[in-house]
Design a protein around this motif. Structure first.
Motif, PDB file in Angstrom:
ATOM      1  N   HIS A 110       0.856  -1.178   0.000  1.00  0.00           N
ATOM      2  CA  HIS A 110       0.000   0.000   0.000  1.00  0.00           C
ATOM      3  C   HIS A 110       0.898   1.236   0.000  1.00  0.00           C
ATOM      4  O   HIS A 110       2.118   1.124   0.088  1.00  0.00           O
ATOM      5  N   TYR A 111       0.290   2.404  -0.114  1.00  0.00           N
ATOM      6  CA  TYR A 111       1.074   3.636  -0.006  1.00  0.00           C
ATOM      7  C   TYR A 111       0.212   4.737   0.592  1.00  0.00           C
ATOM      8  O   TYR A 111      -1.024   4.661   0.611  1.00  0.00           O
ATOM      9  N   HIS A 112       0.899   5.745   1.114  1.00  0.00           N
ATOM     10  CA  HIS A 112       0.237   6.910   1.699  1.00  0.00           C
ATOM     11  C   HIS A 112       0.500   8.104   0.778  1.00  0.00           C
ATOM     12  O   HIS A 112       1.633   8.591   0.704  1.00  0.00           O
ATOM     13  N   GLU A 117       6.033   7.689   6.421  1.00  0.00           N
ATOM     14  CA  GLU A 117       5.747   6.892   7.616  1.00  0.00           C
ATOM     15  C   GLU A 117       7.039   6.459   8.289  1.00  0.00           C
ATOM     16  O   GLU A 117       7.957   5.957   7.642  1.00  0.00           O
ATOM     17  N   VAL A 181      -4.565   6.220   2.695  1.00  0.00           N
ATOM     18  CA  VAL A 181      -4.038   4.879   2.462  1.00  0.00           C
ATOM     19  C   VAL A 181      -4.642   4.334   1.177  1.00  0.00           C
ATOM     20  O   VAL A 181      -5.859   4.367   1.006  1.00  0.00           O
ATOM     21  N   THR A 183      -4.461   0.764  -0.684  1.00  0.00           N
ATOM     22  CA  THR A 183      -4.002  -0.615  -0.739  1.00  0.00           C
ATOM     23  C   THR A 183      -4.064  -1.064  -2.194  1.00  0.00           C
ATOM     24  O   THR A 183      -5.137  -1.047  -2.806  1.00  0.00           O
ATOM     25  N   ASN A 221     -10.625  -3.175   3.146  1.00  0.00           N
ATOM     26  CA  ASN A 221      -9.460  -2.533   3.742  1.00  0.00           C
ATOM     27  C   ASN A 221      -9.347  -2.922   5.198  1.00  0.00           C
ATOM     28  O   ASN A 221     -10.347  -3.000   5.929  1.00  0.00           O
TER      29      ASN A 221
END
Length: 222
Positions: A110-112, A117, A181, A183, A221
């Motif tokens: 996943h990524y923000h 982070e 977020v 995913t 999620n």
């Protein structure tokens, strides 16, 4: 003329480096701006609550005390302490989360989109990693033990996998009040409405039936 151009060049560089747009969230202009979720006004963030109505509870969240429910397909659970859960974070450019992992549990790739982070492992052992952008797609990976720290740069796909036979727990700090977020598998195969399966078949070099089978799964999620 040369000295003037040099001055303008330095000024331009300083303006770029010091510009608030370089930050994930804008810098606050007051001590605090507690989020007011009761207004119908839509802005990039949250409207400030009346300071006269602010209490200590606006800066407090007890939700990270309890373990998250890892009884799911991934065997992990993220408990966020973002601005929605902790209104006092509004405009402060930071948030947190608790991450729980069952034995061999996975926090899937996943990524923000809006935050870097920093992960601190409190219990257990994790295999973690992130992949750089398309110029190299280089994987950086590490096995973490209790007390170790690892950084996932903003916007890069990353994961955590519990490689131990016991539960693992981590605390994450993120450089945005609402880092978001995405995913990867959920977004690609569980979008609403569905992406044309022919597009995904070609993109992932899969046959159409495999893509349709993936889209038919229940993507939730954690």
């Amino acid at each position: 003329m040369a000295s003037l151009l040099s001055f303008l060049a330095v000024a331009a560089i300083l303006a770029f480096v010091c510009s608030p747009s370089m930050a994930t969230d804008p810098t606050q202009l007051q001590d605090f701006c507690v989020a007011d979720n009761t207004t119908g006004i839509f802005v990039n963030g949250f409207v400030c609550k009346n300071p006269e109505q602010v209490t200590a509870e606006d800066f407090f969240f007890a939700g990270l005390r309890q373990p998250g429910n890892t009884a799911n397909a991934e065997g992990s659970m993220a408990t966020p302490a973002f601005v929605e859960q902790l209104p006092g974070l509004n405009t402060l450019g930071i948030s947190a989360a608790r991450l729980d992992y069952a034995p061999y549990g996975l926090n899937p790739p996943h990524y923000h989109p809006r935050g870097t982070e920093v992960l601190v492992l409190q219990q257990g052992s994790l295999l973690v990693g992130f992949v750089t952008s398309n110029n190299e797609n280089k994987l950086f990976t590490k096995v973490l033990q209790q007390g170790d720290v690892f950084v996932f740069p903003q916007g890069l796909i990353h994961f955590q996998f519990n490689i131990g036979k016991t539960y693992a727990v981590a605390i994450a700090a993120l450089s945005s009040q609402d880092p978001g977020v995405v995913t990867v598998a959920n977004a690609v195969f569980g979008s609403n409405p569905r992406i044309d399966p022919y597009v995904l078949a070609k993109a992932f070099q899969l046959d159409l039936k495999t893509v349709q089978a993936l889209q038919a799964k229940i993507w939730t999620n954690i």
